[in-house]
Design a protein around this motif. Structure first.
Motif, PDB file in Angstrom:
ATOM      1  N   ILE A 238     -65.128 -18.158 -32.551  1.00 59.90           N
ATOM      2  CA  ILE A 238     -65.548 -19.057 -33.619  1.00 59.90           C
ATOM      3  C   ILE A 238     -66.950 -19.602 -33.384  1.00 59.90           C
ATOM      4  O   ILE A 238     -67.468 -20.398 -34.165  1.00 59.90           O
ATOM      5  CB  ILE A 238     -64.534 -20.231 -33.726  1.00 59.90           C
ATOM      6  CG1 ILE A 238     -64.570 -20.863 -35.129  1.00 59.90           C
ATOM      7  CG2 ILE A 238     -64.773 -21.282 -32.652  1.00 59.90           C
ATOM      8  CD1 ILE A 238     -63.938 -20.035 -36.187  1.00 59.90           C
ATOM      9  N   SER A 239     -67.612 -19.163 -32.318  1.00 63.69           N
ATOM     10  CA  SER A 239     -68.853 -19.801 -31.883  1.00 63.69           C
ATOM     11  C   SER A 239     -70.035 -19.553 -32.806  1.00 63.69           C
ATOM     12  O   SER A 239     -70.958 -20.367 -32.886  1.00 63.69           O
ATOM     13  CB  SER A 239     -69.222 -19.321 -30.475  1.00 63.69           C
ATOM     14  OG  SER A 239     -69.632 -17.966 -30.502  1.00 63.69           O
ATOM     15  N   GLY A 240     -70.074 -18.402 -33.505  1.00 65.59           N
ATOM     16  CA  GLY A 240     -71.239 -18.027 -34.280  1.00 65.59           C
ATOM     17  C   GLY A 240     -72.388 -17.536 -33.415  1.00 65.59           C
ATOM     18  O   GLY A 240     -73.490 -17.319 -33.902  1.00 65.59           O
ATOM     19  N   ASP A 241     -72.148 -17.349 -32.137  1.00 69.20           N
ATOM     20  CA  ASP A 241     -73.176 -16.896 -31.190  1.00 69.20           C
ATOM     21  C   ASP A 241     -72.985 -15.408 -30.930  1.00 69.20           C
ATOM     22  O   ASP A 241     -71.905 -14.980 -30.519  1.00 69.20           O
ATOM     23  CB  ASP A 241     -73.047 -17.683 -29.886  1.00 69.20           C
ATOM     24  CG  ASP A 241     -73.958 -17.144 -28.807  1.00 69.20           C
ATOM     25  OD1 ASP A 241     -75.173 -17.294 -28.959  1.00 69.20           O
ATOM     26  OD2 ASP A 241     -73.455 -16.575 -27.816  1.00 69.20           O
ATOM     27  N   TYR A 242     -74.039 -14.617 -31.168  1.00 73.79           N
ATOM     28  CA  TYR A 242     -73.941 -13.171 -31.012  1.00 73.79           C
ATOM     29  C   TYR A 242     -74.797 -12.642 -29.873  1.00 73.79           C
ATOM     30  O   TYR A 242     -75.158 -11.460 -29.853  1.00 73.79           O
ATOM     31  CB  TYR A 242     -74.327 -12.486 -32.326  1.00 73.79           C
ATOM     32  CG  TYR A 242     -73.445 -12.893 -33.472  1.00 73.79           C
ATOM     33  CD1 TYR A 242     -72.149 -12.406 -33.585  1.00 73.79           C
ATOM     34  CD2 TYR A 242     -73.905 -13.784 -34.435  1.00 73.79           C
ATOM     35  CE1 TYR A 242     -71.331 -12.792 -34.626  1.00 73.79           C
ATOM     36  CE2 TYR A 242     -73.093 -14.174 -35.492  1.00 73.79           C
ATOM     37  CZ  TYR A 242     -71.810 -13.673 -35.589  1.00 73.79           C
ATOM     38  OH  TYR A 242     -71.004 -14.056 -36.618  1.00 73.79           O
ATOM     39  N   ASN A 243     -75.136 -13.490 -28.939  1.00 75.68           N
ATOM     40  CA  ASN A 243     -75.891 -13.034 -27.767  1.00 75.68           C
ATOM     41  C   ASN A 243     -75.068 -12.070 -26.918  1.00 75.68           C
ATOM     42  O   ASN A 243     -73.831 -12.139 -26.892  1.00 75.68           O
ATOM     43  CB  ASN A 243     -76.279 -14.229 -26.885  1.00 75.68           C
ATOM     44  CG  ASN A 243     -77.530 -14.911 -27.380  1.00 75.68           C
ATOM     45  OD1 ASN A 243     -78.346 -14.314 -28.045  1.00 75.68           O
ATOM     46  ND2 ASN A 243     -77.657 -16.183 -27.069  1.00 75.68           N
ATOM     47  N   GLU A 244     -75.758 -11.240 -26.202  1.00 78.52           N
ATOM     48  CA  GLU A 244     -75.127 -10.431 -25.165  1.00 78.52           C
ATOM     49  C   GLU A 244     -75.430 -11.087 -23.822  1.00 78.52           C
ATOM     50  O   GLU A 244     -76.570 -11.456 -23.548  1.00 78.52           O
ATOM     51  CB  GLU A 244     -75.667  -9.002 -25.189  1.00 78.52           C
ATOM     52  CG  GLU A 244     -75.313  -8.246 -26.448  1.00 78.52           C
ATOM     53  CD  GLU A 244     -75.835  -6.815 -26.430  1.00 78.52           C
ATOM     54  OE1 GLU A 244     -76.444  -6.431 -25.410  1.00 78.52           O
ATOM     55  OE2 GLU A 244     -75.631  -6.112 -27.424  1.00 78.52           O
ATOM     56  N   TYR A 245     -74.399 -11.256 -23.009  1.00 79.98           N
ATOM     57  CA  TYR A 245     -74.546 -11.957 -21.736  1.00 79.98           C
ATOM     58  C   TYR A 245     -74.279 -11.018 -20.568  1.00 79.98           C
ATOM     59  O   TYR A 245     -73.516 -10.055 -20.681  1.00 79.98           O
ATOM     60  CB  TYR A 245     -73.593 -13.156 -21.680  1.00 79.98           C
ATOM     61  CG  TYR A 245     -73.966 -14.233 -22.668  1.00 79.98           C
ATOM     62  CD1 TYR A 245     -74.954 -15.170 -22.363  1.00 79.98           C
ATOM     63  CD2 TYR A 245     -73.345 -14.315 -23.909  1.00 79.98           C
ATOM     64  CE1 TYR A 245     -75.305 -16.162 -23.271  1.00 79.98           C
ATOM     65  CE2 TYR A 245     -73.688 -15.298 -24.822  1.00 79.98           C
ATOM     66  CZ  TYR A 245     -74.667 -16.213 -24.496  1.00 79.98           C
ATOM     67  OH  TYR A 245     -75.030 -17.186 -25.392  1.00 79.98           O
ATOM     68  N   ALA A 246     -74.891 -11.350 -19.453  1.00 81.06           N
ATOM     69  CA  ALA A 246     -74.776 -10.496 -18.270  1.00 81.06           C
ATOM     70  C   ALA A 246     -73.386 -10.570 -17.651  1.00 81.06           C
ATOM     71  O   ALA A 246     -72.918  -9.604 -17.042  1.00 81.06           O
ATOM     72  CB  ALA A 246     -75.836 -10.893 -17.238  1.00 81.06           C
TER      73      ALA A 246
END
Length: 308
Positions: A238-246
């Motif tokens: 539900i965050s709305g965050d589409y970053n890719e994380y390590a």
């Protein structure tokens, strides 16, 4: 990287208002002063039934835009893109635009959604030379915004008429009121608890159908907590965050399996979990949208224990 920018834009609207006063980007934030120059232009821009949310994605020249365009009460489309900002040209360029079309039921829930295309290219140009800060959008995929000029928009004062902005968010006085507006069964957060980074206090509450959020800045950290129905989440997120994380890992807190994401091992920039048909998320960015920052396990535990 794709971010749904409603999560940190509110914190920097005041800077965009300064840009409305007619100062150029170079006057406000030179490229070598340590601040992303797009910060002078972040905020909501509107034209008719379309709204564009501009944000920064790093402390250099990373920028993002999120467009919402309503064709009717039951249908709208979104465009999400990230790219770079050129302060000399006052130009944002992107190559990763994703368009998605939505159809809604009478009760406001999503009936269907279709990803129309990905990888779209285009530009957004900003003009602060006049009385109003404006933006034009050159969309190379569909040329959809041809001959349109978007104006920077500030939320209307209480009692004033809406500008017609296609922005689904509304403000609330408390998390509980935000939950009521969203149609959720309550929402509470660990306000006034003390984390390793300082004391947590609610600064702003917002909601849309099926989703409520609170903004809780702590020092140089922008923190947002969300609660929403699973049917408005993306695969439980539900965050709305589409970053890719390590790094991605799970923790067990209050008997819940919590999934954490961060670029530093053990420090979570994004934390998500689900209880039955309700999803939760915590986002914690450093100053300027720095996604190398993350909450430590003790802080995550304290926050989740105070969220309902």
């Amino acid at each position: 990287m794709k971010k749904y920018l409603s999560l940190f834009i509110i914190a920097v609207l005041a800077l965009a208002l300064t840009a409305c006063g007619g100062k150029s980007a170079s006057e406000e934030a030179a490229p070598d002063d340590g601040q992303n120059p797009v910060m002078n232009y972040v905020g909501n821009y509107v034209c008719g039934r379309a709204a564009v949310l501009i944000g920064a994605t790093d402390e250099k020249d990373g920028a993002s835009a999120s467009v919402t365009w309503s064709s009717s009460a039951a249908e709208n489309s979104t465009w999400e893109m990230t790219g770079t900002f050129d302060p000399d040209e006052k130009r944002f360029e992107y190559h990763d635009c994703v368009r998605t079309d939505f159809v809604y039921k009478e009760d406001g829930t999503v009936e269907s959604q279709e990803e129309v295309y990905t990888g779209g290219h285009g530009f957004m140009f900003f003009d602060d030379s006049g009385d109003k800060l404006t933006m034009t959008w050159q969309d190379d995929q569909e040329d959809i915004a041809k001959d349109m000029t978007f104006e920077f928009a500030v939320a209307p004062a209480e009692g004033e008429a809406s500008t017609g902005m296609a922005n689904p968010w509304q403000t609330a006085d408390t998390p509980e009121a935000a939950a009521e507006g969203a149609g959720l069964d309550g929402f509470s957060v660990a306000e006034a608890s003390v984390l390793s980074i300082g004391e947590v206090k609610v600064e702003e509450c917002r909601y849309m159908d099926g989703l409520a959020e609170v903004r809780m800045p702590v020092g140089a950290v922008e923190m947002t907590i969300r609660k929403g129905r699973a049917d408005v989440a993306t695969d439980g997120d539900i965050s709305g965050d589409y970053n890719e994380y390590a790094h991605t890992w799970t923790q067990n807190i209050k008997g819940l399996e919590v999934t954490c994401f961060g670029n530093r091992e053990g420090e979570a920039t994004k934390t998500i979990w689900q209880v039955d048909d309700t999803c939760f998320a915590i986002l914690a960015y450093g100053a300027g949208g720095d996604d190398n920052y993350g909450l430590n396990p003790d802080d995550i535990n304290s926050l989740i224990n105070g969220i309902q």
